[in-house]
Design a protein around this motif. Structure first.
Motif, PDB file in Angstrom:
ATOM      1  N   LEU A  23     -52.040 -16.575  26.319  1.00  0.00           N
ATOM      2  CA  LEU A  23     -50.950 -17.278  25.648  1.00  0.00           C
ATOM      3  C   LEU A  23     -49.762 -17.563  26.551  1.00  0.00           C
ATOM      4  CD1 LEU A  23     -50.915 -15.385  22.227  1.00  0.00           C
ATOM      5  CD2 LEU A  23     -51.689 -17.723  22.640  1.00  0.00           C
ATOM      6  N   LEU A  24     -49.489 -16.688  27.518  1.00  0.00           N
ATOM      7  CA  LEU A  24     -48.296 -16.854  28.338  1.00  0.00           C
ATOM      8  C   LEU A  24     -48.649 -16.832  29.817  1.00  0.00           C
ATOM      9  CD1 LEU A  24     -45.234 -17.213  28.039  1.00  0.00           C
ATOM     10  CD2 LEU A  24     -44.996 -14.736  28.235  1.00  0.00           C
ATOM     11  N   GLY A  25     -49.083 -15.670  30.313  1.00  0.00           N
ATOM     12  CA  GLY A  25     -49.526 -15.586  31.698  1.00  0.00           C
ATOM     13  C   GLY A  25     -51.012 -15.875  31.798  1.00  0.00           C
ATOM     14  N   ILE A  26     -51.594 -15.499  32.939  1.00  0.00           N
ATOM     15  CA  ILE A  26     -53.024 -15.745  33.141  1.00  0.00           C
ATOM     16  C   ILE A  26     -53.797 -14.438  33.297  1.00  0.00           C
ATOM     17  CG2 ILE A  26     -52.630 -18.012  34.156  1.00  0.00           C
ATOM     18  CD1 ILE A  26     -53.060 -16.748  36.915  1.00  0.00           C
ATOM     19  N   GLY A  27     -53.148 -13.301  33.032  1.00  0.00           N
ATOM     20  CA  GLY A  27     -53.787 -12.012  33.249  1.00  0.00           C
ATOM     21  C   GLY A  27     -55.030 -11.794  32.417  1.00  0.00           C
ATOM     22  N   HIS A  28     -54.971 -12.119  31.124  1.00  0.00           N
ATOM     23  CA  HIS A  28     -56.139 -11.937  30.259  1.00  0.00           C
ATOM     24  C   HIS A  28     -57.294 -12.806  30.739  1.00  0.00           C
ATOM     25  CE1 HIS A  28     -54.159  -9.599  26.987  1.00  0.00           C
ATOM     26  NE2 HIS A  28     -53.084 -10.217  27.430  1.00  0.00           N
ATOM     27  N   LEU A  29     -56.983 -14.040  31.097  1.00  0.00           N
ATOM     28  CA  LEU A  29     -58.012 -14.955  31.577  1.00  0.00           C
ATOM     29  C   LEU A  29     -58.611 -14.465  32.890  1.00  0.00           C
ATOM     30  CD1 LEU A  29     -59.507 -17.686  31.413  1.00  0.00           C
ATOM     31  CD2 LEU A  29     -57.558 -18.702  32.616  1.00  0.00           C
ATOM     32  N   ALA A  30     -57.780 -13.981  33.797  1.00  0.00           N
ATOM     33  CA  ALA A  30     -58.278 -13.513  35.096  1.00  0.00           C
ATOM     34  C   ALA A  30     -59.188 -12.306  34.940  1.00  0.00           C
ATOM     35  CB  ALA A  30     -57.104 -13.185  36.019  1.00  0.00           C
ATOM     36  N   ARG A  31     -58.787 -11.344  34.107  1.00  0.00           N
ATOM     37  CA  ARG A  31     -59.618 -10.160  33.912  1.00  0.00           C
ATOM     38  C   ARG A  31     -60.945 -10.525  33.242  1.00  0.00           C
ATOM     39  NH1 ARG A  31     -56.171  -7.420  31.632  1.00  0.00           N
ATOM     40  NH2 ARG A  31     -56.645  -7.819  29.457  1.00  0.00           N
ATOM     41  N   ALA A  32     -60.887 -11.350  32.202  1.00  0.00           N
ATOM     42  CA  ALA A  32     -62.122 -11.769  31.527  1.00  0.00           C
ATOM     43  C   ALA A  32     -63.031 -12.545  32.471  1.00  0.00           C
ATOM     44  CB  ALA A  32     -61.783 -12.614  30.301  1.00  0.00           C
ATOM     45  N   SER A  33     -62.438 -13.337  33.350  1.00  0.00           N
ATOM     46  CA  SER A  33     -63.241 -14.106  34.301  1.00  0.00           C
ATOM     47  C   SER A  33     -63.912 -13.194  35.319  1.00  0.00           C
ATOM     48  CB  SER A  33     -62.362 -15.142  35.013  1.00  0.00           C
ATOM     49  OG  SER A  33     -61.881 -16.109  34.097  1.00  0.00           O
ATOM     50  N   ARG A  34     -63.201 -12.159  35.776  1.00  0.00           N
ATOM     51  CA  ARG A  34     -63.811 -11.203  36.706  1.00  0.00           C
ATOM     52  C   ARG A  34     -65.001 -10.502  36.060  1.00  0.00           C
ATOM     53  NH1 ARG A  34     -58.459  -8.225  39.414  1.00  0.00           N
ATOM     54  NH2 ARG A  34     -57.942  -9.918  40.861  1.00  0.00           N
ATOM     55  N   ILE A  35     -64.843 -10.122  34.800  1.00  0.00           N
ATOM     56  CA  ILE A  35     -65.941  -9.451  34.100  1.00  0.00           C
ATOM     57  C   ILE A  35     -67.103 -10.425  33.893  1.00  0.00           C
ATOM     58  CG2 ILE A  35     -66.623  -8.339  31.948  1.00  0.00           C
ATOM     59  CD1 ILE A  35     -63.664  -7.382  31.730  1.00  0.00           C
ATOM     60  N   SER A  36     -66.784 -11.643  33.466  1.00  0.00           N
ATOM     61  CA  SER A  36     -67.837 -12.637  33.238  1.00  0.00           C
ATOM     62  C   SER A  36     -68.597 -12.938  34.520  1.00  0.00           C
ATOM     63  CB  SER A  36     -67.226 -13.922  32.667  1.00  0.00           C
ATOM     64  OG  SER A  36     -66.704 -13.695  31.374  1.00  0.00           O
ATOM     65  N   GLN A  37     -67.878 -12.994  35.640  1.00  0.00           N
ATOM     66  CA  GLN A  37     -68.541 -13.254  36.911  1.00  0.00           C
ATOM     67  C   GLN A  37     -69.478 -12.112  37.280  1.00  0.00           C
ATOM     68  OE1 GLN A  37     -68.036 -16.334  38.720  1.00  0.00           O
ATOM     69  NE2 GLN A  37     -70.012 -15.511  39.382  1.00  0.00           N
ATOM     70  N   ALA A  38     -69.026 -10.868  37.035  1.00  0.00           N
ATOM     71  CA  ALA A  38     -69.892  -9.718  37.316  1.00  0.00           C
ATOM     72  C   ALA A  38     -71.134  -9.751  36.435  1.00  0.00           C
ATOM     73  CB  ALA A  38     -69.117  -8.418  37.092  1.00  0.00           C
ATOM     74  N   LEU A  39     -70.982 -10.179  35.183  1.00  0.00           N
ATOM     75  CA  LEU A  39     -72.137 -10.294  34.294  1.00  0.00           C
ATOM     76  C   LEU A  39     -73.101 -11.364  34.801  1.00  0.00           C
ATOM     77  CD1 LEU A  39     -70.273 -10.098  30.860  1.00  0.00           C
ATOM     78  CD2 LEU A  39     -71.834  -8.377  31.778  1.00  0.00           C
ATOM     79  N   ALA A  40     -72.551 -12.525  35.183  1.00  0.00           N
ATOM     80  CA  ALA A  40     -73.405 -13.595  35.701  1.00  0.00           C
ATOM     81  C   ALA A  40     -74.120 -13.159  36.975  1.00  0.00           C
ATOM     82  CB  ALA A  40     -72.573 -14.848  35.947  1.00  0.00           C
ATOM     83  N   ASP A  41     -73.391 -12.463  37.848  1.00  0.00           N
ATOM     84  CA  ASP A  41     -74.001 -11.987  39.095  1.00  0.00           C
ATOM     85  C   ASP A  41     -75.115 -10.975  38.828  1.00  0.00           C
ATOM     86  OD1 ASP A  41     -72.219 -13.572  40.468  1.00  0.00           O
ATOM     87  OD2 ASP A  41     -70.874 -11.932  41.027  1.00  0.00           O
ATOM     88  N   ASP A  42     -75.028 -10.287  37.682  1.00  0.00           N
ATOM     89  CA  ASP A  42     -76.032  -9.289  37.331  1.00  0.00           C
ATOM     90  C   ASP A  42     -77.187  -9.892  36.533  1.00  0.00           C
ATOM     91  OD1 ASP A  42     -76.721  -6.449  37.464  1.00  0.00           O
ATOM     92  OD2 ASP A  42     -76.456  -6.446  35.284  1.00  0.00           O
ATOM     93  N   GLY A  43     -77.174 -11.206  36.363  1.00  0.00           N
ATOM     94  CA  GLY A  43     -78.302 -11.858  35.706  1.00  0.00           C
ATOM     95  C   GLY A  43     -78.120 -12.166  34.240  1.00  0.00           C
ATOM     96  N   PHE A  44     -76.941 -11.937  33.684  1.00  0.00           N
ATOM     97  CA  PHE A  44     -76.683 -12.312  32.298  1.00  0.00           C
ATOM     98  C   PHE A  44     -76.456 -13.824  32.210  1.00  0.00           C
ATOM     99  CE2 PHE A  44     -75.705  -7.840  32.200  1.00  0.00           C
ATOM    100  CZ  PHE A  44     -75.988  -7.420  30.905  1.00  0.00           C
ATOM    101  N   ASP A  45     -76.788 -14.387  31.061  1.00  0.00           N
ATOM    102  CA  ASP A  45     -76.481 -15.776  30.735  1.00  0.00           C
ATOM    103  C   ASP A  45     -75.155 -15.752  29.975  1.00  0.00           C
ATOM    104  OD1 ASP A  45     -76.253 -18.315  29.644  1.00  0.00           O
ATOM    105  OD2 ASP A  45     -78.337 -18.445  29.018  1.00  0.00           O
TER     106      ASP A  45
END
Length: 401
Positions: A23-45
């Protein structure tokens, strides 16, 4: 909770539907993106649904992205929602977003749904998240539903809010992933009713970026204001401090992508020759490894980057609208001898200059052995959950690491 282990006969990866609203900064988006990237790297869709302003680089490659019509905080207190033109959102706008979210969920057919912050925060988007949870509850074979939280929560002043969060967790969520190290902060430190959901709380470790590459450029002092929407005062005080402190010090002021253009231009014009002013540096984690000092707010992602780099720090925690989370984090780090703190209400060029000088004169303290690999650990935990691992066991294990 039924097992949703990848069906070998289907030959497909487990599917994750990850919702995040910044809503204001980008912290929530950055953390969620890091987690999503780790999931994708681990073979999740992975399908990631975002509801705020789009930010270049988030989410990363290999992640399916659904962007809902963007909303932002109507004010620094997060008391309302506005569109990108500053207009309060109406019922028709909310209905359009709700239908888009439900359509994206149906198309993804996920094995796991991860909802960032809710129900402990983001009450402003209940209009779409409650219908999503209602639909999931009616499914014959429903996905695993997880809440994704930072380690320190915002204190709630309104009576009944914590009880509502507990009720939703008990009724609609299989587990709560707390992205923190229990040796640094536990959910009970900032959420008074944590004992009522202890059997569902799983600590993942802090979601820091991977160890960065060596810095391609060196600055003595790095100043960063997160997304920048509320960082103008910090930037101004830092520029004034740079004029007072020795000119041999080389500064980089990272003003933030959301700082209004007029404020950014004023910062550039006022900067002395030894200060570089930029909006964003993708190599910020690398720059920290070579810096003598970081000056910043105390947002989750920035602190993780600082801990990973082992850099001295001065924090000016964000407190507008009654925010308490950054102050709690900064004070913990100050007690560990890892940072100095300047209260936002006490921020002046003089107070910041004094804090910077004290930090530069202080020896570097070793960072305690905190778990900073929360993104990869989250991927491991989700694999165990879809394989049928019992949540209570994972919760107990996570507090003993």
């Amino acid at each position: 909770m039924a097992s949703r282990l990848m069906n070998e006969a289907e030959g497909r990866a487990p599917r994750v539907f990850f919702y995040v609203q910044h809503l204001l900064g980008i912290g929530h988006l950055a953390r969620a993106s890091r987690i999503s990237q780790a999931l994708a790297d681990d073979g999740f869709d992975v399908t990631m649904v975002t509801g705020g302003t789009q930010v270049a680089g988030f989410p990363g490659p290999g992640i399916r992205h659904v962007a809902l019509p963007a909303v932002v905080a109507g004010d620094a207190g997060f008391s309302g929602l506005a569109d990108l033109d500053g207009n309060p959102v109406d019922d028709a706008f909310k209905a359009r977003r709700r239908e888009m979210l439900l359509a994206a969920f149906r198309a993804a057919r996920p094995d796991v749904v991860v909802i960032e912050a809710f129900p402990f925060g983001r009450r402003q988007v209940r209009f779409e998240l409650i219908p999503l949870l209602d639909e999931i509850a009616t499914m014959e074979t429903r996905p695993i539903v997880l809440s994704s939280l930072r380690d320190i929560l915002q204190e709630r002043a309104k009576p009944g809010r914590d009880e509502e969060s507990v009720a939703l967790v008990r009724d609609r969520f299989d587990a709560v992933l707390v992205h923190g190290d229990p040796g640094f902060a536990r959910i009970g430190d900032s959420f008074p009713l944590a004992g009522q959901i202890a059997d569902k709380v799983i600590y993942t470790g802090l979601v820091a970026a991977p160890p960065p590459q060596p810095a391609a450029e060196r600055f003595d002092i790095l100043v960063s204001a997160g997304g920048g929407a509320v960082g103008a005062a910090l930037n101004e005080a830092a520029i004034a401090a740079a004029r007072t402190l020795p000119q041999a010090l080389r500064w980089c002021v990272i003003a933030g992508p959301n700082l209004p253009q007029a404020a950014f231009e004023a910062t550039v014009e006022s900067a002395p020759e030894n200060v570089s002013v930029v909006r964003f540096r993708a190599d910020f984690p690398s720059l920290l490894t070579a810096a003598r000092l970081s000056v910043s707010q105390a947002g989750y992602n920035t602190v993780c980057d600082i801990l990973r780099a082992g850099c001295r720090a001065v924090f000016v925690p964000f407190t507008a609208g009654g925010e308490t989370e950054q102050t709690a984090r900064a004070m913990r780090l100050e007690r560990l001898g890892l940072a100095g703190v300047v209260a936002e209400r006490a921020l002046t060029p003089q107070s910041l200059t004094a804090a910077i000088q004290t930090a530069l004169d202080s020896p570097v303290q070793p960072v305690p052995p905190l778990d900073l690999d929360g993104a990869a650990r989250t991927a491991t935990l989700l694999r165990r959950l879809v394989a049928g691992a019992e949540v209570g066991r994972l919760a107990r294990e996570s507090t003993l690491r």
